[in-house]
Design an enzyme around this catalytic site. Sequence first.
Site, PDB file in Angstrom:
ATOM      1  N   SER A 153       0.868  -1.186   0.000  1.00 14.40           N
ATOM      2  CA  SER A 153       0.000   0.000   0.000  1.00 14.40           C
ATOM      3  C   SER A 153       0.896   1.224   0.000  1.00 14.40           C
ATOM      4  O   SER A 153       2.070   1.150   0.400  1.00 14.40           O
ATOM      5  CB  SER A 153      -0.855   0.000   1.275  1.00 14.40           C
ATOM      6  OG  SER A 153      -1.440   1.277   1.498  1.00 14.40           O
ATOM      7  N   TYR A 166      -3.077  -1.083  10.530  1.00 15.07           N
ATOM      8  CA  TYR A 166      -2.942  -1.275   9.077  1.00 15.07           C
ATOM      9  C   TYR A 166      -1.595  -0.746   8.574  1.00 15.07           C
ATOM     10  O   TYR A 166      -0.874  -1.427   7.835  1.00 15.07           O
ATOM     11  CB  TYR A 166      -4.097  -0.569   8.363  1.00 15.07           C
ATOM     12  CG  TYR A 166      -4.134  -0.775   6.875  1.00 15.07           C
ATOM     13  CD1 TYR A 166      -4.706  -1.909   6.307  1.00 15.07           C
ATOM     14  CD2 TYR A 166      -3.590   0.169   6.006  1.00 15.07           C
ATOM     15  CE1 TYR A 166      -4.749  -2.101   4.934  1.00 15.07           C
ATOM     16  CE2 TYR A 166      -3.618  -0.010   4.632  1.00 15.07           C
ATOM     17  CZ  TYR A 166      -4.207  -1.142   4.106  1.00 15.07           C
ATOM     18  OH  TYR A 166      -4.230  -1.325   2.741  1.00 15.07           O
TER      19      TYR A 166
END
Length: 268
Positions: A153, A166
């Site tokens: 990401s 996350y």
Amino acid sequence: MSYQPLQGQKALVTGASSGIGAGVAVALAAAGAEVVVNYASSVAGAEKVVDEIQAAGGKALALKADVSNEVEVAAMFSAMFAACGTIDILVNNAGLQQDALFEDMTLAQWNRVIGVNLTGMFLCSQLAVREMRRRGPDPALSKATGKIICMSSVHEIIPWAGHVNYAASKGGVKLFMQSLAQEVAPHRIRVNSVGPGAIQTPINRAAWDTPEALQALLKLIPYGRIGSPEDIGKAAVWLASDDADYVTGQTIFVDGGMTLYPEFADGG
Ligand code: BGC
């Protein structure tokens, strides 16, 4: 028939019943790979992806496993080897968010996100590397003995308040990927990541499903549009193909410029 650089190769895409994983599975199959569509709970989603691949003339099957569970991962790999014979391409895609402000974050939320996003990559990659080494290279299929792609990401480098679990998992993916790439390069196994920015999928629905949210999101994307799973699928096909044979240990950001610090375009 389109360009098929992955013809005859066997691929496993984790978390492929929706979103980016579904897009990657469809793209790998269109490039000629036989694809295992892994899912944790949505059998209907996985079967839809399998149907789409088969309708286009490709080969696919759905296999269930929670990638954070060692026993289920082992059973999935055994089932894949029984059906396909081996694995040439692993796409560690399965990932989720369980967002909370730090002071409110529960240990369960922390463990679930680290378990799926990071430990899942460890469990799947270990079984893939063992099989790739056991089997050895097949020069008729690929210059590399195997290819592993991690779905990271932009948050492997952009800190993200309210999402500490996350961001920590994706920061972990960065050095997991690079350290594994360093270790297995002598065996001709290439390990890379794709770092998506904002891609229009269920994981970030709240960020795009109202005009106001979309407008706020687009301020973070210099290229001026939200991404699609197809954008990520194309990058994954390239990384898995011999066109990327000299590429290992890299994160390819596919983010419309989100990692370019857009707030500095007229500030700083
Ligand atoms: C997250 C999305 C988010 C995007 C950009 C992704 O990794 O899963 O929720 O929209 O990063 O911030």
